[in-house]
Every structure is written in structure tokens, then in C-alpha cells.
Motif scaffolding. Structure first.
Motif, PDB file in Angstrom:
ATOM      1  N   SER A  54       0.801  -1.223   0.000  1.00 35.14           N
ATOM      2  CA  SER A  54       0.000   0.000   0.000  1.00 35.14           C
ATOM      3  C   SER A  54       0.835   1.275   0.000  1.00 35.14           C
ATOM      4  O   SER A  54       0.309   2.364  -0.250  1.00 35.14           O
ATOM      5  CB  SER A  54      -0.956   0.015   1.202  1.00 35.14           C
ATOM      6  OG  SER A  54      -0.228  -0.044   2.421  1.00 35.14           O
ATOM      7  N   ARG A  63      -4.637  -1.883   4.160  1.00 32.22           N
ATOM      8  CA  ARG A  63      -5.443  -0.740   3.701  1.00 32.22           C
ATOM      9  C   ARG A  63      -5.979  -0.981   2.294  1.00 32.22           C
ATOM     10  O   ARG A  63      -5.334  -0.693   1.296  1.00 32.22           O
ATOM     11  CB  ARG A  63      -4.597   0.537   3.764  1.00 32.22           C
ATOM     12  CG  ARG A  63      -4.187   0.894   5.173  1.00 32.22           C
ATOM     13  CD  ARG A  63      -3.268   2.096   5.247  1.00 32.22           C
ATOM     14  NE  ARG A  63      -1.923   1.804   4.758  1.00 32.22           N
ATOM     15  CZ  ARG A  63      -0.889   2.628   4.886  1.00 32.22           C
ATOM     16  NH1 ARG A  63      -1.061   3.793   5.487  1.00 32.22           N
ATOM     17  NH2 ARG A  63       0.294   2.295   4.421  1.00 32.22           N
ATOM     18  N   ARG A  64      -7.200  -1.528   2.214  1.00 33.39           N
ATOM     19  CA  ARG A  64      -7.798  -1.892   0.932  1.00 33.39           C
ATOM     20  C   ARG A  64      -7.928  -0.693  -0.006  1.00 33.39           C
ATOM     21  O   ARG A  64      -7.687  -0.809  -1.211  1.00 33.39           O
ATOM     22  CB  ARG A  64      -9.171  -2.536   1.146  1.00 33.39           C
ATOM     23  CG  ARG A  64      -9.894  -2.869  -0.158  1.00 33.39           C
ATOM     24  CD  ARG A  64     -11.242  -3.522   0.077  1.00 33.39           C
ATOM     25  NE  ARG A  64     -11.101  -4.844   0.658  1.00 33.39           N
ATOM     26  CZ  ARG A  64     -10.873  -5.948  -0.069  1.00 33.39           C
ATOM     27  NH1 ARG A  64     -10.745  -5.865  -1.380  1.00 33.39           N
ATOM     28  NH2 ARG A  64     -10.781  -7.115   0.527  1.00 33.39           N
ATOM     29  N   GLU A  65      -8.314   0.458   0.544  1.00 29.79           N
ATOM     30  CA  GLU A  65      -8.534   1.619  -0.313  1.00 29.79           C
ATOM     31  C   GLU A  65      -7.254   1.995  -1.060  1.00 29.79           C
ATOM     32  O   GLU A  65      -7.300   2.307  -2.259  1.00 29.79           O
ATOM     33  CB  GLU A  65      -9.030   2.818   0.512  1.00 29.79           C
ATOM     34  CG  GLU A  65     -10.387   2.617   1.172  1.00 29.79           C
ATOM     35  CD  GLU A  65     -10.314   1.782   2.447  1.00 29.79           C
ATOM     36  OE1 GLU A  65      -9.180   1.459   2.899  1.00 29.79           O
ATOM     37  OE2 GLU A  65     -11.389   1.449   2.989  1.00 29.79           O
ATOM     38  N   ARG A  66      -6.132   1.972  -0.383  1.00 28.37           N
ATOM     39  CA  ARG A  66      -4.869   2.301  -1.038  1.00 28.37           C
ATOM     40  C   ARG A  66      -4.514   1.256  -2.100  1.00 28.37           C
ATOM     41  O   ARG A  66      -4.009   1.592  -3.167  1.00 28.37           O
ATOM     42  CB  ARG A  66      -3.749   2.402  -0.008  1.00 28.37           C
ATOM     43  CG  ARG A  66      -3.800   3.655   0.833  1.00 28.37           C
ATOM     44  CD  ARG A  66      -2.431   3.948   1.397  1.00 28.37           C
ATOM     45  NE  ARG A  66      -2.403   5.179   2.161  1.00 28.37           N
ATOM     46  CZ  ARG A  66      -1.294   5.752   2.589  1.00 28.37           C
ATOM     47  NH1 ARG A  66      -0.109   5.197   2.320  1.00 28.37           N
ATOM     48  NH2 ARG A  66      -1.327   6.869   3.283  1.00 28.37           N
ATOM     49  N   GLU A 108      -6.589  -0.600  -3.812  1.00 29.95           N
ATOM     50  CA  GLU A 108      -7.480  -0.450  -4.959  1.00 29.95           C
ATOM     51  C   GLU A 108      -7.100   0.750  -5.808  1.00 29.95           C
ATOM     52  O   GLU A 108      -7.157   0.699  -7.044  1.00 29.95           O
ATOM     53  CB  GLU A 108      -8.928  -0.349  -4.475  1.00 29.95           C
ATOM     54  CG  GLU A 108      -9.456  -1.674  -3.905  1.00 29.95           C
ATOM     55  CD  GLU A 108     -10.856  -1.571  -3.348  1.00 29.95           C
ATOM     56  OE1 GLU A 108     -11.307  -0.424  -3.100  1.00 29.95           O
ATOM     57  OE2 GLU A 108     -11.487  -2.625  -3.136  1.00 29.95           O
ATOM     58  N   SER A 109      -6.700   1.846  -5.165  1.00 26.98           N
ATOM     59  CA  SER A 109      -6.247   3.015  -5.906  1.00 26.98           C
ATOM     60  C   SER A 109      -4.996   2.692  -6.720  1.00 26.98           C
ATOM     61  O   SER A 109      -4.881   3.073  -7.896  1.00 26.98           O
ATOM     62  CB  SER A 109      -5.960   4.170  -4.942  1.00 26.98           C
ATOM     63  OG  SER A 109      -5.436   5.280  -5.623  1.00 26.98           O
ATOM     64  N   VAL A 142      -6.465  -7.521  -5.827  1.00 26.28           N
ATOM     65  CA  VAL A 142      -6.329  -6.900  -4.502  1.00 26.28           C
ATOM     66  C   VAL A 142      -6.825  -7.872  -3.445  1.00 26.28           C
ATOM     67  O   VAL A 142      -7.956  -8.362  -3.512  1.00 26.28           O
ATOM     68  CB  VAL A 142      -7.118  -5.583  -4.435  1.00 26.28           C
ATOM     69  CG1 VAL A 142      -7.191  -5.067  -2.999  1.00 26.28           C
ATOM     70  CG2 VAL A 142      -6.486  -4.537  -5.346  1.00 26.28           C
ATOM     71  N   ALA A 150      -6.849  -7.679   0.487  1.00 30.42           N
ATOM     72  CA  ALA A 150      -6.585  -7.008   1.757  1.00 30.42           C
ATOM     73  C   ALA A 150      -6.448  -8.052   2.859  1.00 30.42           C
ATOM     74  O   ALA A 150      -7.256  -8.975   2.964  1.00 30.42           O
ATOM     75  CB  ALA A 150      -7.702  -6.030   2.089  1.00 30.42           C
TER      76      ALA A 150
END
Length: 268
Positions: free
Chosen positions: A14, A38-41, A43-44, A59, A61
């Protein structure tokens, strides 16, 4: 022979060195499996890399402090029909302060992430690499594994020493089967590491020539594992430091390390 599009599993992807590995490997034509908490990071980053390089990014997480996580990751990849060709064991962090200042759960989680998880991932993925006759494993260790220990971050250097010796043994076992294993040993690297440990202000006192950026570290690491180097210390300054401590009498090296460590240690 390397597959047309190798699949690389990067832990701690991440930010920092992990994210730089993901970017560098995507640019080399790899597909990716990225894991971190940190899944959001993730995915980004996955969107960024797919748009730039057309790679497939999976991805996953996970928190490697969970002892069940390495097995679950490998099972998830297998269920998706994904065979890992490159394993980048990068996930890690530091626990600042003296050994007795933290509770045992903190130390146990640290040992799980820095020791147990990378060893288990290698154990689970190595047979497939052997069977296919190709694989690359990079265990991100540290220059700290080559110099005497200091007060504070008490388990960090010992964990990195373990990764170095583990990588050497695994490299010898695997080199005749098309699998290269390398312990990558960076020194001070611009990343979030010192922000997470709360030591950024102290680290900012270090001179600029002591630092590398994550992209430089990763480029050296990829080149080293491709060459078949079992251990690689990044940067000329870091290699000089390693050599200097190796030549010093143990007592002098320990005193020098202790004195320098006090300058950059966070108080309990």
C-alpha cells in the motif's frame, strides 16, 4: 523460462517500498497480486497500474499479524487459478522504544508479520515455483541486519538477520531449480516507516546522503534477484557502512553503534 506475464505477489504493497515494487514490476510486464491492510490504497494503486500498464491486478486485503492470513492468501490465489512467480516479502514495521515498554501482544504481532508470515508464504509458494522451474523471492531485510544492535526497535535487527540467513539457505536449495532468492538490505529509505513509528523528527536529523528513495531500492533489488545474488545491500554508502562494521573489532563496533543509536532513539 519466465512466463510471458509473470504474476507477482507483493506484501505491504500500500505504500513505500512495496508500492514501488508493484509499480516497477507492472512496468516490466507483470500481473500483480497486492496485499496489505489498507484496501482503499491497494485499490487506488491497482487502478493506476492497470491504466498505465494494462496489467491485471488482484487486490487481497489482509493483516499478516493474523497467523491464518498467509494460508488464506495462498488459498485465495489458488481458487482464482493464479500461480505466483515472484514473491516480494516486503510487509514490515518497527516497534519503537525499549523491549519491556511494549506488551507481549505487540511483540507477537511484530514477529508474526516480519518472521512467520514471509517464511510461510515462501514455504507455500516455493513448491509451485520448483515445479514450473522458475521463480523469484525477494525478502526485504535491512542494513540493520549487518550491524550491531542498538537500544530501541529491539526486535527489528534480529528479525532482519533471520531473513538474511533464511534467504541464503533458501537460495542454495533452489538455485538449481530455476528459483532465485535474495535478501534485499536497504538502509534509510524515504517511506512512511518512520512516520508510523513516530520517529520522523529524529530521522530528519540524518544527513541527506544517508537516504535513498524507494524506487532506487527496488531497482537494485530486482537487478540483484535476477542476477542470483542471495544478499544485496543497496546504495554505496550502505555497503561502505556494512564493510566498515565488518572490519572493526566487535567491541569497537558495538560501542560505535550504541553511541549513534542514542542520537536517533525515541524515548519510552
Amino acid at each position: 523460462m519466465a512466463p510471458a506475464r509473470p504474476l507477482s505477489l507483493v506484501t505491504g504493497a500500500s505504500a513505500g517500498i512495496g508500492a514501488s515494487f508493484a509499480r516497477a514490476l507492472a512496468a516490466r510486464g507483470h500481473d500483480l497480486a497486492l496485499t496489505a491492510r489498507r484496501r482503499e490504497r491497494l485499490e487506488s494503486l491497482a487502478v493506476e497500474l492497470h491504466q498505465q500498464h494494462g496489467c491485471t491486478v488482484t487486490v487481497l486485503a489482509a493483516d499478516l499479524a493474523d497467523p491464518a492470513a498467509p494460508k488464506a492468501l495462498c488459498e485465495e490465489l489458488a481458487q482464482r487459478g493464479l500461480a505466483v512467480d515472484w514473491l516480494i516479502n516486503n510487509a514490515g514495521y518497527g516497534v519503537p522504544g525499549s523491549f519491556a515498554a511494549s506488551d507481549w501482544r505487540t511483540h507477537a504481532d511484530f514477529l508474526q508479520v516480519l518472521l512467520n508470515a514471509p517464511v510461510e508464504l515462501a514455504w507455500r509458494l516455493l513448491p509451485g515455483m520448483h515445479e514450473r522451474g522458475y521463480g523469484r523471492i525477494v525478502n526485504v531485510a535491512s542494513l540493520a541486519g549487518h550491524v550491531p544492535g542498538t537500544a530501541g526497535h529491539t526486535l527489528y535487527a534480529p528479525a532482519k538477520v533471520f531473513l538474511i540467513k533464511f534467504s541464503q539457505g533458501l537460495a542454495l536449495e533452489s538455485r538449481e531449480r530455476g528459483v532465485h532468492v535474495c535478501a534485499l538490505c536497504p538502509g534509510f529509505t524515504y517511506s512512511e516507516f518512520h512516520d508510523v513509528t513516530g520517529t520522523r523528527t529524529l530521522m530528519n536529523k540524518l544527513p541527506g546522503f544517508m537516504w535513498q528513495n524507494a524506487g532506487e531500492v527496488v531497482a537494485e533489488g530486482i537487478a540483484a534477484v535476477e542476477r542470483g545474488d542471495a544478499v544485496h545491500v543497496t546504495g554505496r554508502v550502505n555497503r561502505l557502512i556494512k564493510g566498515m562494521f565488518k572490519l572493526m573489532p566487535d567491541r569497537l563496533a558495538f560501542r560505535l553503534s550504541a553511541r549513534q543509536g542514542r542520537r536517533y532513539r525515541q524515548a519510552d
